[in-house]
Design an enzyme around this catalytic site. Structure first.
Site, PDB file in Angstrom:
ATOM      1  N   ASP A  80       0.847  -1.198   0.000  1.00  0.00           N
ATOM      2  CA  ASP A  80       0.000   0.000   0.000  1.00  0.00           C
ATOM      3  C   ASP A  80       0.882   1.247   0.000  1.00  0.00           C
ATOM      4  O   ASP A  80       1.818   1.366   0.777  1.00  0.00           O
ATOM      5  CB  ASP A  80      -0.886  -0.014   1.263  1.00  0.00           C
ATOM      6  CG  ASP A  80      -1.999   1.030   1.213  1.00  0.00           C
ATOM      7  OD1 ASP A  80      -2.465   1.456   2.293  1.00  0.00           O
ATOM      8  OD2 ASP A  80      -2.376   1.447   0.096  1.00  0.00           O
ATOM      9  N   ASP A 102       2.874   5.087  -5.528  1.00  0.00           N
ATOM     10  CA  ASP A 102       2.072   6.299  -5.364  1.00  0.00           C
ATOM     11  C   ASP A 102       2.933   7.533  -5.610  1.00  0.00           C
ATOM     12  O   ASP A 102       3.638   8.005  -4.727  1.00  0.00           O
ATOM     13  CB  ASP A 102       1.464   6.361  -3.953  1.00  0.00           C
ATOM     14  CG  ASP A 102       0.629   7.635  -3.771  1.00  0.00           C
ATOM     15  OD1 ASP A 102       0.070   7.826  -2.657  1.00  0.00           O
ATOM     16  OD2 ASP A 102       0.541   8.446  -4.717  1.00  0.00           O
ATOM     17  N   GLU A 132      -1.601   5.871  -8.898  1.00  0.00           N
ATOM     18  CA  GLU A 132      -2.567   6.890  -8.418  1.00  0.00           C
ATOM     19  C   GLU A 132      -2.403   8.172  -9.206  1.00  0.00           C
ATOM     20  O   GLU A 132      -1.283   8.597  -9.487  1.00  0.00           O
ATOM     21  CB  GLU A 132      -2.378   7.154  -6.918  1.00  0.00           C
ATOM     22  CG  GLU A 132      -3.372   8.188  -6.372  1.00  0.00           C
ATOM     23  CD  GLU A 132      -3.454   8.204  -4.845  1.00  0.00           C
ATOM     24  OE1 GLU A 132      -3.105   7.196  -4.200  1.00  0.00           O
ATOM     25  OE2 GLU A 132      -3.870   9.249  -4.304  1.00  0.00           O
ATOM     26  N   HIS A 208      -9.312   5.019  -2.248  1.00  0.00           N
ATOM     27  CA  HIS A 208      -8.584   5.168  -0.970  1.00  0.00           C
ATOM     28  C   HIS A 208      -9.453   6.000  -0.024  1.00  0.00           C
ATOM     29  O   HIS A 208     -10.413   6.637  -0.431  1.00  0.00           O
ATOM     30  CB  HIS A 208      -7.242   5.862  -1.205  1.00  0.00           C
ATOM     31  CG  HIS A 208      -6.212   4.969  -1.805  1.00  0.00           C
ATOM     32  ND1 HIS A 208      -5.088   4.563  -1.142  1.00  0.00           N
ATOM     33  CD2 HIS A 208      -6.165   4.363  -3.010  1.00  0.00           C
ATOM     34  CE1 HIS A 208      -4.373   3.766  -1.900  1.00  0.00           C
ATOM     35  NE2 HIS A 208      -4.997   3.627  -3.049  1.00  0.00           N
ATOM     36  N   THR A 252      -9.651  -0.008   3.347  1.00  0.00           N
ATOM     37  CA  THR A 252     -10.192   0.247   4.692  1.00  0.00           C
ATOM     38  C   THR A 252      -9.101   0.020   5.723  1.00  0.00           C
ATOM     39  O   THR A 252      -8.554  -1.080   5.819  1.00  0.00           O
ATOM     40  CB  THR A 252     -11.371  -0.707   4.981  1.00  0.00           C
ATOM     41  OG1 THR A 252     -12.370  -0.546   3.970  1.00  0.00           O
ATOM     42  CG2 THR A 252     -11.970  -0.421   6.341  1.00  0.00           C
TER      43      THR A 252
HETATM   44  O1  LIG Z   1      -6.746   4.440   1.862  1.00  0.00           O
HETATM   45  C1  LIG Z   1      -6.422   3.784   2.837  1.00  0.00           C
HETATM   46  C2  LIG Z   1      -7.271   3.682   4.102  1.00  0.00           C
HETATM   47  O2  LIG Z   1      -8.235   4.706   4.153  1.00  0.00           O
HETATM   48  P1  LIG Z   1      -9.053   4.972   5.522  1.00  0.00           P
HETATM   49  O3  LIG Z   1      -8.185   5.852   6.392  1.00  0.00           O
HETATM   50  O4  LIG Z   1     -10.306   5.657   5.095  1.00  0.00           O
HETATM   51  O5  LIG Z   1      -9.305   3.636   6.172  1.00  0.00           O
HETATM   52  N1  LIG Z   1      -5.286   3.059   2.826  1.00  0.00           N
HETATM   53  O6  LIG Z   1      -4.447   3.109   1.743  1.00  0.00           O
HETATM   54 NA    NA Z   2      -3.218   0.706  -2.218  1.00  0.00          NA
HETATM   55 ZN   LIG Z   3      -4.643   5.021   0.863  1.00  0.00          ZN
END
Ligand SMILES: O=C(COP(=O)(O)O)NO
Ligand code: NA
Ligand SMILES: [Zn+2]
Length: 305
Positions: A80, A102, A132, A208, A252
């Site tokens: 991530d 990203d 992104e 996101h 999430t």
């Molecule tokens: O985008 C997110 C999580 O978003 P939240 O803070 O809304 O859970 N992680 O890459």
């Molecule tokens: Na991601």
């Molecule tokens: Zn994110």
């Protein structure tokens, strides 16, 4: 079974449901997420940020990859918010099957160049790539279009970006933002913009900052001694609408953190004499699992494994 992100997301977009990408930093979150996926027969993406990899190290990455291989549902292990080529290489070396680069904070040409470089490396080893375009930011409906274009994802730019980079799925900015404070009340989500992006970009789209930050969870966190301001998340109807328009991956993290922490605060408050970690980490793990299951129900991924 361990699969690539694209295997999971291509089917999701084609069949009109969403798949959760749930962030994990430890054993309990990883267990909760995978147990929820198996119980509901749902595909799932286990997301590890660079901070998670720093915090958990090999204990976390080896556990995630091994458990994903043994899982009875499709699981992708995803980096991530990868911030650099080097960071992506580390994830590839750890056996990740999906990586995000990203570079959305850079200018367009830099984002294209850096993303293309990652796509070449990841595709060479059979791993798929999330990129992104646009700035994640809560934005009021009345904000002028040119200001929105400066912040949110521009649909025509998105088409060119995906063609030039070869990225497999695209994180879009349509009004969501990370964390617990996504705007006052119900954050504005630019669905018309999303619809235009989806027309021009056939690839799965990623949302996101999609946590719901449900009020009952915020209250429970406060009641257990937590302190949090006027928190607001993305309305479930806005998530469902986004999925119907082409969003396939929904990130999430905040909802899981709130649930886990509220339960630990409750357990410690209730029983000051307790010092067996399992007595407070166990119930917290269950709470995370419940949140994950409710998200899978909302996304429509139940039974899709
Ligand atoms: O985008 C997110 C999580 O978003 P939240 O803070 O809304 O859970 N992680 O890459
Ligand atoms: Na991601
Ligand atoms: Zn994110």
């Amino acid at each position: 079974m361990l699969v690539t992100g694209l295997e999971i997301l291509k089917k999701a977009r084609a069949e009109g449901y969403g798949v959760g990408a749930f962030n994990t930093n430890n054993m309990e979150f990883t267990q909760a997420i995978l147990e929820a996926a198996e119980e509901l027969r749902s595909p799932v993406i286990l997301a590890l940020s660079e901070g998670a990899m720093k915090y958990g190290g090999r204990a976390l990455t080896r556990m995630a990859v091994a458990l994903a291989q043994e899982a009875r549902v499709p699981v992708a292990i995803h980096l991530d918010h990868g911030s650099s080529y080097e960071s992506v290489l580390k994830a590839l070396r750890e056996g990740f099957t999906s990586v995000m680069i990203d570079k959305s904070h850079e200018d367009f040409e830099t984002n294209v160049r850096e993303t293309k470089r990652v796509v070449e490396a990841a595709h060479a080893v059979g791993v798929t790539v999330e990129a992104e375009l646009g700035r994640l930011a809560g934005i009021e409906e009345h904000v002028a279009v040119d200001e929105k274009d400066a912040l949110l994802t521009n649909p025509e730019e998105a088409r060119i970006f995906m063609e030039r980079t070869g990225a497999d799925y695209l994180a879009v900015a349509i009004g969501t933002s990370h964390g617990a404070y996504k705007g006052k009340g119900r954050p504005f989500i630019d669905h018309p913009r999303l619809a235009r992006i989806a027309e021009l970009v056939p690839a799965p789209l990623v949302l996101h900052g999609a946590s719901a930050v449900p009020q009952e969870l915020v209250e429970r966190f406060r009641a257990a001694g937590g302190e949090i301001g006027e928190a607001a998340g993305i309305h479930p109807e806005d998530i469902k609408k986004a999925i119907s328009l082409g969003v396939a991956k929904i990130n999430t993290d905040t909802d899981l953190r709130l649930a886990f922490t509220a339960l630990i605060r409750e357990a410690l408050g209730k029983n000051p004499k307790e010092f067996d970690p399992r007595k407070y980490l166990g119930p917290a793990r269950e709470a995370v699992k419940e949140v994950v299951k409710s998200r899978m129900e909302l996304f429509g991924s139940v039974g899709k494994a």
